[in-house]
Design an enzyme around this catalytic site. Structure first.
Site, short mmCIF file in Angstrom:
data_model
loop_
_atom_site.label_atom_id
_atom_site.label_comp_id
_atom_site.label_asym_id
_atom_site.label_seq_id
_atom_site.Cartn_x
_atom_site.Cartn_y
_atom_site.Cartn_z
N THR A 297 -26.04 23.37 -2.83
CA THR A 297 -25.87 22.75 -1.51
C THR A 297 -24.40 22.75 -1.08
O THR A 297 -24.08 23.16 0.04
CB THR A 297 -26.39 21.29 -1.56
OG1 THR A 297 -27.72 21.34 -2.05
CG2 THR A 297 -26.38 20.65 -0.20
N LYS B 33 -16.99 15.73 -11.17
CA LYS B 33 -16.41 14.50 -11.73
C LYS B 33 -16.80 14.26 -13.18
O LYS B 33 -16.04 13.68 -13.95
CB LYS B 33 -16.77 13.27 -10.89
CG LYS B 33 -18.25 13.04 -10.68
CD LYS B 33 -18.66 13.47 -9.34
CE LYS B 33 -20.16 13.65 -9.25
NZ LYS B 33 -20.55 14.31 -8.02
N GLU C 211 -10.57 17.11 -4.81
CA GLU C 211 -10.80 16.09 -3.79
C GLU C 211 -12.29 15.76 -3.64
O GLU C 211 -12.67 14.62 -3.38
CB GLU C 211 -10.24 16.59 -2.45
CG GLU C 211 -10.30 15.59 -1.33
CD GLU C 211 -9.45 14.35 -1.60
OE1 GLU C 211 -8.23 14.46 -1.61
OE2 GLU C 211 -10.03 13.26 -1.80
N VAL D 163 -14.68 12.74 -5.84
CA VAL D 163 -14.88 11.30 -5.58
C VAL D 163 -14.97 11.08 -4.07
O VAL D 163 -14.11 11.55 -3.31
CB VAL D 163 -13.70 10.45 -6.12
CG1 VAL D 163 -13.96 8.96 -5.86
CG2 VAL D 163 -13.47 10.70 -7.59
N GLY E 119 -16.94 12.28 -1.82
CA GLY E 119 -17.35 13.40 -0.95
C GLY E 119 -16.24 13.77 0.03
O GLY E 119 -15.19 14.26 -0.36
N GLY F 11 -35.19 13.04 0.47
CA GLY F 11 -34.13 13.91 -0.05
C GLY F 11 -32.82 13.17 -0.25
O GLY F 11 -31.76 13.80 -0.36
N GLU G 31 -32.07 12.06 -6.13
CA GLU G 31 -32.47 13.20 -6.97
C GLU G 31 -33.85 12.93 -7.58
O GLU G 31 -34.25 11.77 -7.75
CB GLU G 31 -31.47 13.36 -8.13
CG GLU G 31 -30.04 13.57 -7.72
CD GLU G 31 -29.74 15.01 -7.34
OE1 GLU G 31 -30.55 15.90 -7.65
OE2 GLU G 31 -28.69 15.23 -6.73
N LYS H 257 -16.53 8.68 -11.52
CA LYS H 257 -15.58 8.63 -10.40
C LYS H 257 -14.52 7.56 -10.66
O LYS H 257 -13.33 7.77 -10.39
CB LYS H 257 -16.34 8.38 -9.10
CG LYS H 257 -17.26 9.56 -8.73
CD LYS H 257 -18.24 9.21 -7.63
CE LYS H 257 -19.11 10.42 -7.27
NZ LYS H 257 -20.26 10.07 -6.42
#
Ligand code: HSE
Length: 438
Positions: free
Chosen positions: A15, A107, A131, A134, A136, A189, A192, A207
């Site tokens: 993704t 992470k 970047e 953590v 997003g 969605g 998970e 994180k």
């Protein structure tokens, strides 16, 4: 400025990888104008070379073997988006040893093997961007490394797992117990198929391990982060929390306590008046408390294809810029030389102090509440407020207690003793209250 485009290889076409390709294609001209040099995606490696990801690629770009990228000396930057800590670690170390810069969102890899990876980066004189690992799309890593580097931080607290935040927000807004809301999140969605990493707090702890290194310049062994998931949070707790003026959030918190660090991930009651309490859905938020700056809060999309892709592309651009200007290594991986990092002393469980919410299910008969109060008293746990409901069904009633500041260990011992009482049904609930977060 160099003429040749910076050549990029991507390992892991899931993704986020798809989002990165979309963004690189969409922003192609703007990136070239910004950097004065183009970013050229040379190869993508993924074991699945057949699935249609909805992006157009030139013939031969997508390959099934990461070796094609690792063994290509013309590739300058490797993006690792395959996840995991096995092959991903090997590939990263190989790419670094070959003098390539690396960008990752991994992470788990950095929480467990960060030392090895960062050391390799420093030794090889290459760059690493992480970047996206953590928050997003929230630019918290660069903020800590660069924008806030002149301050000394007291605490860093965050909602860093979107799945937990989504589930707890829906439980709070619409009712429904954890299991049912998790199922709905999976159907939408937003969780998970195997949600354990998220709902059991592991992802957030990874994180937090990284944030601690950036904010405090120390390392806390992963095993010394107290981790508790959200599976046991119930509608009853959410309702009582509201009555006390709190929202329940899965919080990753690290703070200085004297010369020690206390670090935990757990369901936490935060005051409803605090901005963090209204960060809902899959959003993330990170609060930093600096001695000079005071409190700052960073809020945004903590996951998802395009938000996370923006962080990866920003890292690519940063690395490319340093290559073009001959300033690779300008900022060390963590913002400071790894040799200056020390292992943190952590607060032993015995010395951790906090306020707590306790919920017991008590058989409604004379003396029951008194016995609970007396066990708390014996353990030096002071009661700040009590709510007891009238009986509705059966003979058990919920009793909810808010404590004053107390030692965590003493509280656990008291609750264990209370749970053994004949008048108490099932296991009691204990939730930390954080009155003062950044
Ligand atoms: N699984 C994570 C979350 C996103 O739910 O926030 C990736 O870090």
């Amino acid at each position: 400025m160099g003429e040749r485009a910076i050549r990029i290889g991507l390992i892991g076409f899931g993704t986020i990888g798809t989002g990165v390709i979309k963004l690189l294609q969409r922003q192609r001209a703007s990136i070239r104008d910004t950097l004065g040099v183009g970013l050229e995606l040379v190869r993508i490696a993924d074991i699945d070379t057949r699935r249609d990801r909805g992006v157009k690629l030139a013939r031969g770009v997508l390959v099934g073997d990461a070796r094609v990228i690792l063994d290509d000396p013309s590739i300058d930057i490797v993006i690792e988006l395959m996840g995991g800590t096995g092959l991903a670690r090997r590939f990263m170390l190989e790419a670094i040893a070959a003098g390539k810069d690396v960008v990752t969102a991994n992470k788990a890899l950095l929480a467990h093997h960060g030392d090895e990876v960062f050391r390799a980066v420093e030794r090889a004189g290459v760059e690493i961007g992480f970047e996206a690992s953590v928050g997003g799309g929230i630019p918290i890593i660069r903020t800590l490394k660069e924008s806030l580097c002149g301050d000394r931080h007291q605490a860093i607290s965050g909602i860093v797992n979107g799945t937990c935040n989504y589930i707890l927000s829906r439980m709070s807004e619409e009712g429904g117990e954890f299991a049912a809301v998790l199922k709905r999140a999976q159907a939408d969605g937003l969780a998970e198929a195997d949600p354990s990493f998220d709902v059991d707090g592991i992802d957030a702890a990874h994180k937090l391990a990284l944030l601690i290194q950036l904010a405090f310049r120390v390392r806390v062994p992963f095993t010394q982060i107290a981790v508790e998931g959200i599976r046991h949070v119930s509608q009853a707790d959410i309702a009582f929390a509201r009555e006390f003026g709190y929202a329940i959030k899965s919080m990753a918190v690290a703070k200085r306590c004297g010369d020690r660090i206390e670090a935990s991930v757990r369901p936490t009651m935060v005051p409803r008046r605090h901005a963090l309490a209204s960060v809902n859905g899959a959003l993330n938020a990170i609060a930093v408390r600096g001695e000079a700056l005071g409190d700052t809060l960073y809020v945004g999309a903590g996951a998802g294809m395009m938000p996370t892709a923006t962080a990866v592309v920003a890292d690519l651009m940063d690395v490319a810029r340093n290559r073009v200007h001959g300033s690779r290594g300008r900022v060390a991986p963590l913002g400071y030389p790894l040799r200056l990092q020390t292992r943190a002393l952590t607060v032993p469980p015995d010395d951790r102090l906090g306020e707590y919410y306790l919920r017991f299910l008590l058989v409604d008969r004379p003396g029951g509440l008194g016995r609970i109060a007396s066990i708390l008293g014996v353990h030096d746990v002071s009661i700040a407020a009590v709510i007891q409901r009238e009986r509705e069904h059966g003979r058990a009633v919920p009793v909810v207690i808010r404590t004053h500041q107390t030692r965590e260990q003493a509280l656990r011992l008291a609750v264990r003793a209370i749970d053994r009482l004949a008048v108490v049904r099932g296991r009691s609930t204990v939730i930390r209250i954080e009155e003062s977060i950044g």
